[in-house]
Design a protein around this motif. Structure first.
Motif, short mmCIF file in Angstrom:
data_model
loop_
_atom_site.label_atom_id
_atom_site.label_comp_id
_atom_site.label_asym_id
_atom_site.label_seq_id
_atom_site.Cartn_x
_atom_site.Cartn_y
_atom_site.Cartn_z
N GLU A 134 -1.42 -2.66 5.42
CA GLU A 134 -1.90 -1.80 4.34
C GLU A 134 -2.45 -0.48 4.89
O GLU A 134 -2.23 0.59 4.31
CB GLU A 134 -2.95 -2.54 3.52
N VAL A 135 -3.14 -0.55 6.03
CA VAL A 135 -3.61 0.68 6.67
C VAL A 135 -2.41 1.53 7.10
O VAL A 135 -2.40 2.76 6.88
CB VAL A 135 -4.49 0.36 7.90
N GLY B 25 -8.25 0.84 2.73
CA GLY B 25 -7.38 0.04 3.60
C GLY B 25 -8.04 -0.26 4.93
O GLY B 25 -7.93 -1.38 5.45
N GLY B 26 -8.74 0.73 5.51
CA GLY B 26 -9.43 0.50 6.78
C GLY B 26 -10.54 -0.51 6.65
O GLY B 26 -10.75 -1.34 7.54
N SER C 21 0.80 -1.22 0.00
CA SER C 21 0.00 0.00 0.00
C SER C 21 0.83 1.28 0.00
O SER C 21 0.40 2.29 -0.54
CB SER C 21 -0.94 0.01 1.21
N LEU D 231 -5.00 10.49 1.18
CA LEU D 231 -5.77 10.43 2.42
C LEU D 231 -6.99 9.53 2.29
O LEU D 231 -7.28 8.71 3.18
CB LEU D 231 -6.20 11.84 2.83
N SER E 123 -7.39 7.05 0.41
CA SER E 123 -7.01 5.65 0.25
C SER E 123 -7.16 4.87 1.55
O SER E 123 -7.35 3.65 1.53
CB SER E 123 -5.56 5.55 -0.24
N MET E 124 -7.07 5.58 2.68
CA MET E 124 -7.20 4.91 3.98
C MET E 124 -8.60 4.34 4.18
O MET E 124 -8.79 3.45 5.01
CB MET E 124 -6.85 5.87 5.11
N TYR F 118 -0.91 3.25 4.05
CA TYR F 118 -1.65 4.44 3.63
C TYR F 118 -1.46 5.58 4.62
O TYR F 118 -1.33 6.75 4.24
CB TYR F 118 -3.14 4.13 3.49
N ALA F 119 -1.45 5.24 5.93
CA ALA F 119 -1.23 6.27 6.95
C ALA F 119 0.16 6.87 6.84
O ALA F 119 0.34 8.09 7.00
CB ALA F 119 -1.45 5.68 8.34
N ALA G 220 0.12 9.39 4.17
CA ALA G 220 -0.53 10.63 4.59
C ALA G 220 0.38 11.45 5.51
O ALA G 220 0.44 12.68 5.42
CB ALA G 220 -1.84 10.31 5.29
#
Length: 587
Positions: free
Chosen positions: A215-216, A369-370, A84, A363, A365-366, A219-220, A223
């Protein structure tokens, strides 16, 4: 001693399954302890270093089992992070290498091709890692192979973070992929060979939970570092070095697989490991060890009597193994070819298509992933309660998600003015579909690791996992590398609904007919399940479907409470009958 039950291994060799009385349990433990002490006193210096672990204060055997399963599965976080984080890094990579002159502009055809390679070289490297996993697993063991994968992760992450050219970035992503391929094949084997049957599905599923969590985090990370003035993408891609170091250190506290140790004649150490993972004073745990010891020894003895190339071909030549290979490969095919990795690697591009700018795309994208992470949680904790077949039917719901995403993209195909006029509807459809797709795929994706890890016999487990992992990363590479070309040819709507959705529908019917249920079975019992010819498995699945869904055809199906409590249901009796017939056919 009560009357023994006869069972058999995959080669057709019979052996007795023991049933021990309390007095016999005590005597057997004394024998094993004495043999183990003798072995440990004479153990070589290399083995003491290679297979020792740093002790820590686990309260009991169950605590160590859960720690082993959870921390080994932590390696999935590295895989998820590297899948990610590239999505958030791509905008910065484009700007940096346009500035250095590697690419002429955003419209440079070389840029589009190179970006596809940067995204897809990791699954290509993972194919190489999956093939390397087989000899590493054989010669170094399960735990030590995971440690080797950490070295590749650290090297690849360092190259990506310090890349001075696109070529260095290619090399770093490929080397990262090697680490992913080695780890991806080893973790499922390692956990499945160490933990009790009643926890195996849950703990192997944690690997997918950690992939989703990674993956979360990826993405974080994108960000967090997006607004760093220069080199933000370097911090993103270099973050894997931190997590690979944590995993490397943690694996030093965990033991080697007892089944692998027995296969190498290190029974004394295997007994010590087994004692740390099971309460051997309980007859069922001691019996499981004795059955495992006999099974592994028989399989090793059989494989030693054939040529080396035949040992590697056993996964295809022996019908029981061939069924497991086809079944596990099909599950992985339907998991990957429905687009999950293409979506993960290109999440920021998908968001940009919905008229978000670069920062908003990273942003938002989370959200995907979430949803993947949250959707994985129920499967992790109920995989061994509801079984594999129940969670496999999640594929129906993420078909609905793909349809909603595809319809949402229709609003972007009619021009910016039309999109702005219907923005709320378009975004509502898109995000509803994305959340449905990602969350229900999170639960389904646990099966892509659980199924191969438990389907193969001991002698072909490494080969089978290597082949399945290679297929997984091959299909991931195909859909990721060709994603831009596919969406250009089919449009986003045609790709999500027609291609990905169509394959998912085909997968639903495949699983309904051909998927066996392995819930609550030991690895040795699963060996027997795959002795059943495919036609009989299909027949059994159809009979069970009719039995459990008889209300569709005109009436509820009564189940007596006693049968539910004891597990002596008609479907269980039918399965035992089919396996017994399969045994006779193979004699």
């Amino acid at each position: 001693m009560s009357e023994p039950v006869t069972t058999r291994n995959e080669g057709g060799k019979e052996f007795p399954a023991v049933t021990l009385s309390p007095a016999e349990v005590e005597r057997e433990i004394e024998v094993q302890e004495q043999q183990s002490r003798q072995y440990m006193e004479n153990e070589s210096a290399y083995d003491r270093i290679a297979f020792s672990r740093i002790p820590f204060g686990a309260r009991n055997t169950r605590a160590l089992v859960i720690t082993l399963g959870t921390f080994a599965a932590f390696s999935g976080m590295l895989s998820g992070l590297d899948q990610s984080v590239i999505s958030g890094a791509l905008p910065g990579i484009r700007k940096h290498f346009i500035g250095t002159g590697e690419w002429a502009s955003m419209d440079d055809p070389k840029l589009a091709n190179d970006i596809s390679l940067i995204s897809s070289l990791m699954p290509l490297g993972a194919m190489a890692g999956a093939l390397m996993m087989m000899p590493l697993n054989h010669y170094l063991g399960r735990r030590n192979s995971i440690i080797v994968s950490c070295m590749w992760y650290s090297l690849g992450g360092g190259l990506c973070a310090g890349a001075r050219s696109v070529g260095m970035l290619f090399a770093g992503r490929f080397i990262l992929g090697i680490g992913v391929g080695i780890e991806g094949g080893c973790v499922g084997i390692y956990i499945s060979e160490c933990v009790p049957p009643e926890l195996r599905g849950n703990l192997v599923s944690i690997y997918q939970l950690m992939i989703a969590f990674g993956e979360v985090i990826g993405y974080a990370t994108g960000a967090i570092f997006f607004d760093v003035p220069s080199g933000s993408w370097r911090w993103m891609l270099g973050s894997s070095v931190l997590f690979s170091t944590i995993l490397w250190a943690g694996m030093c506290f965990l033991p080697e697989s007892p089944r692998w140790l027995v296969s190498k004649g290190k029974n004394g150490r295997a007994w010590q490991v087994w004692k740390s993972l099971r309460e051997v004073s309980e007859a069922k745990n001691l019996e499981e060890y004795l059955a495992m010891e006999i099974t592994v020894k028989n399989e090793v003895e059989r494989s030693n009597n054939v040529a080396w190339w035949q040992r590697y071909m056993e996964v295809c030549l022996i019908p029981r193994n061939r069924r497991a290979l086809i079944y596990a490969s099909a599950m992985i095919f339907f998991g990957q070819m429905t687009g999950i990795n293409a979506v993960m690697y290109n999440m920021s591009n998908l968001m940009a298509k919905m008229n978000f700018d670069d920062r908003e795309s990273v942003l938002m994208s989370m959200v995907g992933g979430g949803a993947l992470f949250l959707g994985t949680i129920p499967a992790v904790f109920t995989m061994d309660k509801f079984g594999r077949r129940v969670w496999a039917q999640n594929i129906l719901v993420f078909i609905v998600g793909l349809v909603l995403v595809g319809v949402g993209y229709l609003y972007t195909n009619k021009g910016d003015a039309f999109f702005q006029a219907n923005k709320d509807t378009a975004l509502g459809l898109f995000f509803s579909g994305m959340v449905l797709y990602m969350s229900f795929f999170g639960a389904y994706s646990c099966l892509t690791w659980v199924v191969p890890a438990e389907s193969f016999d001991f002698n072909t487990r490494s080969q089978g996992m290597a082949i399945c992992s290679t297929f997984l990363y091959l299909w991931s590479f195909i859909v990721t590398y060709n994603f831009d070309r596919m969406q250009a040819a089919m449009t986003y709507t045609g790709l999500t609904i027609g291609f990905f959705g169509g394959l998912a529908l085909l997968g639903f019917f495949y699983q309904l007919l051909f998927m066996p249920e392995t819930k609550d079975k030991t690895l040795e019992e699963i060996d027997e399940l795959f002795l059943m010819p495919t036609r009989k498995l299909v027949g059994l699945n159809l009979r069970n479907l009719v039995k459990h869904w008889r209300w569709v055809f005109g009436g509820m199906h009564p189940v007596e409470p006693r049968e539910v409590r004891t597990g002596n249901t008609a479907s269980g009796d039918a399965e035992k009958h089919e396996i017994s017939e399969a045994r006779l056919e193979t004699l």
